[in-house]
Design a protein around this motif. Structure first.
Motif, PDB file in Angstrom:
ATOM      1  N   GLY A 256      41.850  55.834  32.565  1.00  0.00           N
ATOM      2  CA  GLY A 256      41.375  54.653  31.864  1.00  0.00           C
ATOM      3  C   GLY A 256      42.024  53.455  32.527  1.00  0.00           C
ATOM      4  O   GLY A 256      43.247  53.428  32.696  1.00  0.00           O
ATOM      5  N   ILE A 257      41.218  52.489  32.966  1.00  0.00           N
ATOM      6  CA  ILE A 257      41.763  51.290  33.602  1.00  0.00           C
ATOM      7  C   ILE A 257      41.488  50.088  32.702  1.00  0.00           C
ATOM      8  O   ILE A 257      40.474  50.041  32.003  1.00  0.00           O
ATOM      9  CB  ILE A 257      41.186  51.068  35.015  1.00  0.00           C
ATOM     10  CG1 ILE A 257      39.660  50.933  34.979  1.00  0.00           C
ATOM     11  CG2 ILE A 257      41.594  52.219  35.928  1.00  0.00           C
ATOM     12  CD1 ILE A 257      39.041  50.588  36.336  1.00  0.00           C
ATOM     13  N   TYR A 258      42.411  49.121  32.726  1.00  0.00           N
ATOM     14  CA  TYR A 258      42.345  48.021  31.770  1.00  0.00           C
ATOM     15  C   TYR A 258      42.631  46.682  32.442  1.00  0.00           C
ATOM     16  O   TYR A 258      43.270  46.616  33.498  1.00  0.00           O
ATOM     17  CB  TYR A 258      43.349  48.256  30.634  1.00  0.00           C
ATOM     18  CG  TYR A 258      43.114  49.548  29.903  1.00  0.00           C
ATOM     19  CD1 TYR A 258      42.203  49.624  28.856  1.00  0.00           C
ATOM     20  CD2 TYR A 258      43.787  50.712  30.275  1.00  0.00           C
ATOM     21  CE1 TYR A 258      41.967  50.818  28.192  1.00  0.00           C
ATOM     22  CE2 TYR A 258      43.557  51.916  29.617  1.00  0.00           C
ATOM     23  CZ  TYR A 258      42.647  51.959  28.579  1.00  0.00           C
ATOM     24  OH  TYR A 258      42.417  53.147  27.935  1.00  0.00           O
ATOM     25  N   LYS A 259      42.159  45.629  31.774  1.00  0.00           N
ATOM     26  CA  LYS A 259      42.375  44.272  32.271  1.00  0.00           C
ATOM     27  C   LYS A 259      42.413  43.317  31.083  1.00  0.00           C
ATOM     28  O   LYS A 259      41.558  43.392  30.195  1.00  0.00           O
ATOM     29  CB  LYS A 259      41.250  43.874  33.228  1.00  0.00           C
ATOM     30  CG  LYS A 259      41.340  42.446  33.751  1.00  0.00           C
ATOM     31  CD  LYS A 259      40.150  42.127  34.640  1.00  0.00           C
ATOM     32  CE  LYS A 259      40.207  40.696  35.154  1.00  0.00           C
ATOM     33  NZ  LYS A 259      39.046  40.383  36.036  1.00  0.00           N
TER      34      LYS A 259
ATOM     35  N   ILE B 198      41.587  42.892  25.648  1.00  0.00           N
ATOM     36  CA  ILE B 198      41.708  43.789  26.792  1.00  0.00           C
ATOM     37  C   ILE B 198      40.410  44.566  26.942  1.00  0.00           C
ATOM     38  O   ILE B 198      39.895  45.128  25.967  1.00  0.00           O
ATOM     39  CB  ILE B 198      42.881  44.771  26.610  1.00  0.00           C
ATOM     40  CG1 ILE B 198      44.209  44.004  26.591  1.00  0.00           C
ATOM     41  CG2 ILE B 198      42.899  45.809  27.731  1.00  0.00           C
ATOM     42  CD1 ILE B 198      45.418  44.880  26.379  1.00  0.00           C
ATOM     43  N   THR B 199      39.862  44.567  28.141  1.00  0.00           N
ATOM     44  CA  THR B 199      38.661  45.343  28.416  1.00  0.00           C
ATOM     45  C   THR B 199      39.045  46.588  29.201  1.00  0.00           C
ATOM     46  O   THR B 199      40.045  46.593  29.927  1.00  0.00           O
ATOM     47  CB  THR B 199      37.636  44.509  29.213  1.00  0.00           C
ATOM     48  OG1 THR B 199      36.427  45.260  29.363  1.00  0.00           O
ATOM     49  CG2 THR B 199      38.171  44.151  30.592  1.00  0.00           C
ATOM     50  N   GLY B 200      38.281  47.652  29.032  1.00  0.00           N
ATOM     51  CA  GLY B 200      38.627  48.907  29.686  1.00  0.00           C
ATOM     52  C   GLY B 200      37.440  49.562  30.361  1.00  0.00           C
ATOM     53  O   GLY B 200      36.278  49.248  30.079  1.00  0.00           O
ATOM     54  N   HIS B 201      37.734  50.482  31.251  1.00  0.00           N
ATOM     55  CA  HIS B 201      36.714  51.228  31.978  1.00  0.00           C
ATOM     56  C   HIS B 201      37.298  52.597  32.320  1.00  0.00           C
ATOM     57  O   HIS B 201      38.521  52.781  32.287  1.00  0.00           O
ATOM     58  CB  HIS B 201      36.319  50.472  33.248  1.00  0.00           C
ATOM     59  CG  HIS B 201      35.166  51.067  33.997  1.00  0.00           C
ATOM     60  ND1 HIS B 201      33.990  51.440  33.383  1.00  0.00           N
ATOM     61  CD2 HIS B 201      35.014  51.370  35.322  1.00  0.00           C
ATOM     62  CE1 HIS B 201      33.158  51.930  34.289  1.00  0.00           C
ATOM     63  NE2 HIS B 201      33.758  51.906  35.462  1.00  0.00           N
ATOM     64  N   ALA B 202      36.440  53.569  32.615  1.00  0.00           N
ATOM     65  CA  ALA B 202      36.896  54.918  32.949  1.00  0.00           C
ATOM     66  C   ALA B 202      36.405  55.322  34.328  1.00  0.00           C
ATOM     67  O   ALA B 202      35.274  55.011  34.714  1.00  0.00           O
ATOM     68  CB  ALA B 202      36.397  55.918  31.909  1.00  0.00           C
TER      69      ALA B 202
END
Length: 270
Positions: free
Chosen positions: A165-168, A174-178
């Motif tokens: 899981g990556i975050y910004k 905070i938004t996230g993506h996998a």
């Protein structure tokens, strides 16, 4: 004598001035444990998968690790199952895996995405019960920010299907993506990059992509990925206990009819 001394000094200067380049080693889990990488993708034409990057990553690993079924036999078809049964919202790979194995669903408030159509999941419940196992016996997780890359390396070399899981941070949120991780790079001193597949390819040709990583301010950042850092590593053991679970014909018929009804209802909604 002076000539020898001057020559020696020149050699010393050259040795210091010329940088040494460490040899980078790329390791891919599938080269050791078999199979190959998968890249289940979202599509522009399908509005039911916009926030289901976690399900795409979960599907890639279920397929590679031998947890498919006779009905859902590829990463793409497994991803389609998640789209049919789960809402199009954010989640985690671990929630999807647990549902796939045992039929369990996330507790209220722990996941934005939830199961809104009954009849799916629990494909390995009988196997787990017969072996007195549960999902936790197959699941591995790392949440310590400084240990993300070492966890990725450990999980891949141990034969686990690995996701991140990556975050910004954007303003106060905070938004996230996998992403699905298939390999990593190491130069003998430090980790230098990872090889991933990304569901945000949006149906273009499947691709395995490399990103440099850098450790700064206590986090591992993906260079060239718009400031995202690795926030969690989730991994799953391979299925070494049995082959894919067959689905009885009666369930095939029920599932086919159910999928047709779901598809019809969604077309009306859109």
């Amino acid at each position: 004598m002076k000539k020898h001394a001057i020559l020696f000094l020149i050699l010393v200067v050259l040795f210091i001035a010329v940088p040494s380049f460490a040899s980078v080693t790329n390791y891919f889990g599938y080269t050791t444990y078999g199979g190959t990488w998968s890249d289940a993708d979202k599509t522009y034409s399908n509005s039911d998968d916009d926030y289901m990057c976690w399900a795409a990553a979960a599907s890639n690993i279920l397929s590679w690790a031998g947890w498919s079924t006779s009905l859902y036999s590829s990463a793409d078809s497994i991803f389609a199952a998640f789209q049919e049964y789960w809402t199009d919202q954010g989640g985690l790979m671990s929630y999807g895996w647990d549902w796939w194995f045992t039929g369990a669903t996330p507790s209220y408030g722990t996941s934005a995405s939830y199961v809104y159509v009954s009849g799916g999941g629990g494909y390995y419940k009988s196997l787990f019960e017969s072996l007195s196992l549960n999902f936790a016996d197959y699941y591995h997780e790392e949440t310590n920010a400084g240990s993300m890359m070492s966890a990725i390396a450990t999980y891949l070399t141990s034969g686990y299907g690995t996701t991140i899981g990556i975050y910004k941070a954007i303003g106060n949120s905070i938004t996230g993506h996998a992403l699905t991780v298939w390999g990593y790079a190491y130069d003998g001193n430090e980790y230098t990059g990872i090889w991933v597949t990304d569901s945000d390819d949006y149906g273009s040709s499947d691709s395995l992509t490399y990103y440099d990583v850098e450790y700064k301010n206590g986090k591992w950042y993906l260079e060239g990925y718009n400031g995202y850092y690795i926030g969690v590593v989730e991994a799953l053991d391979r299925n070494t206990s049995s082959s894919a679970v067959p689905i009885p014909a009666a369930i095939w018929l029920f599932s086919s009819g159910l999928l047709g009804l779901i598809g019809f209802r969604k077309k009306i909604a859109h």
